[in-house]
Design an enzyme around this catalytic site. Structure first.
Site, PDB file in Angstrom:
ATOM      1  N   SER A 189       0.845  -1.192   0.000  1.00 18.83           N
ATOM      2  CA  SER A 189       0.000   0.000   0.000  1.00 18.83           C
ATOM      3  C   SER A 189       0.884   1.247   0.000  1.00 18.83           C
ATOM      4  O   SER A 189       1.644   1.462  -0.939  1.00 18.83           O
ATOM      5  CB  SER A 189      -0.965  -0.063   1.190  1.00 18.83           C
ATOM      6  N   HIS A 227      -8.443  -4.779  -0.833  1.00 17.42           N
ATOM      7  CA  HIS A 227      -7.130  -4.258  -0.460  1.00 17.42           C
ATOM      8  C   HIS A 227      -6.375  -5.181   0.493  1.00 17.42           C
ATOM      9  O   HIS A 227      -5.214  -4.925   0.816  1.00 17.42           O
ATOM     10  CB  HIS A 227      -7.294  -2.869   0.176  1.00 17.42           C
ATOM     11  N   ASP A 279     -10.215  -3.967  -5.477  1.00 16.71           N
ATOM     12  CA  ASP A 279      -9.630  -3.100  -4.455  1.00 16.71           C
ATOM     13  C   ASP A 279     -10.256  -1.708  -4.548  1.00 16.71           C
ATOM     14  O   ASP A 279     -10.118  -1.030  -5.573  1.00 16.71           O
ATOM     15  CB  ASP A 279      -8.114  -3.021  -4.664  1.00 16.71           C
TER      16      ASP A 279
END
Length: 204
Positions: free
Chosen positions: A104, A185, A154
């Site tokens: 991320s 995610h 996501d």
């Protein structure tokens, strides 16, 4: 170059073992991937920095105005800061291949570093990256191994952007691999299996 730009969890590699940089996601810390790296590559060195930007108490590596809206000036400054940090640790461990993974926000700062400083890395793994700009071409990426993992649904990292990033690396001649799942995610087991195979595979 300095090894003290960040508070970091560190471990020296065994002889000829890789040095692995692990960059956490928003709200994580330097311990997020330490156990995983130890399981995949027990002889590897580890450098896991703690993000030095706080977003409502959640640690990150650069500022943003909103989800997917980056402070590009801040990102540029912190990209160079991270590159100096990585270069200093690389110089302190001559002969060790350099691998890096990020999840991320950690994947985003790692990608930003590799766009400018591909020579620092042998392999990088980007888990759920979001790169909302088109990077400049970089022929130096042709010698870099790249793994991108993502969820097709996501809500934070649109899958079309992930595919675009994978295409970018392929166009630069990188040794490109992907692992996609049908979720969001979150990191799922097939991603971890792909990451383990990517990091532990023998050098080409």
């Amino acid at each position: 170059m300095t090894k003290t730009h960040y508070h970091a969890l560190t471990k020296a590699p065994s002889a000829k073992a890789p040095l692995v940089f692990a960059l956490h996601g928003t709200g994580g810390d330097e311990h997020q991937f330490s156990e995983l790296i130890g399981q995949i590559l027990p002889d590897a060195g580890l450098v896991s920095p703690r993000g030095d930007v706080s977003e409502n108490g959640a640690l990150r590596f650069f500022r943003r105005a909103a989800e997917g809206v980056y402070d590009m000036a801040d990102l540029a400054r912190r990209t160079e800061k991270m590159a100096e940090f990585i270069a200093a640790h690389k110089a302190a461990n001559p002969g060790s291949p350099v691998y890096a993974l990020g999840y991320s926000n950690g994947a985003n700062i790692l990608a930003s570093v590799v766009f400018k400083h591909a020579e620092l890395f042998d392999r990088i793994a980007l888990l759920h990256p979001l790169i909302p700009w088109t990077p400049d071409a970089n022929p130096a990426l042709s010698s870099t191994g790249v793994l991108i993992t993502a969820g097709r649904r996501d809500p934070i990292c649109p899958f079309a952007m992930t595919e675009g990033l994978a295409s970018y690396f392929s166009q630069q001649g990188a040794e490109m691999q992907t692992s996609f799942h049908d979720g969001g995610h979150e990191i799922r087991q097939p991603e971890l299996a792909a990451l383990a195979a990517f990091l532990a595979s023998p050098p080409q």
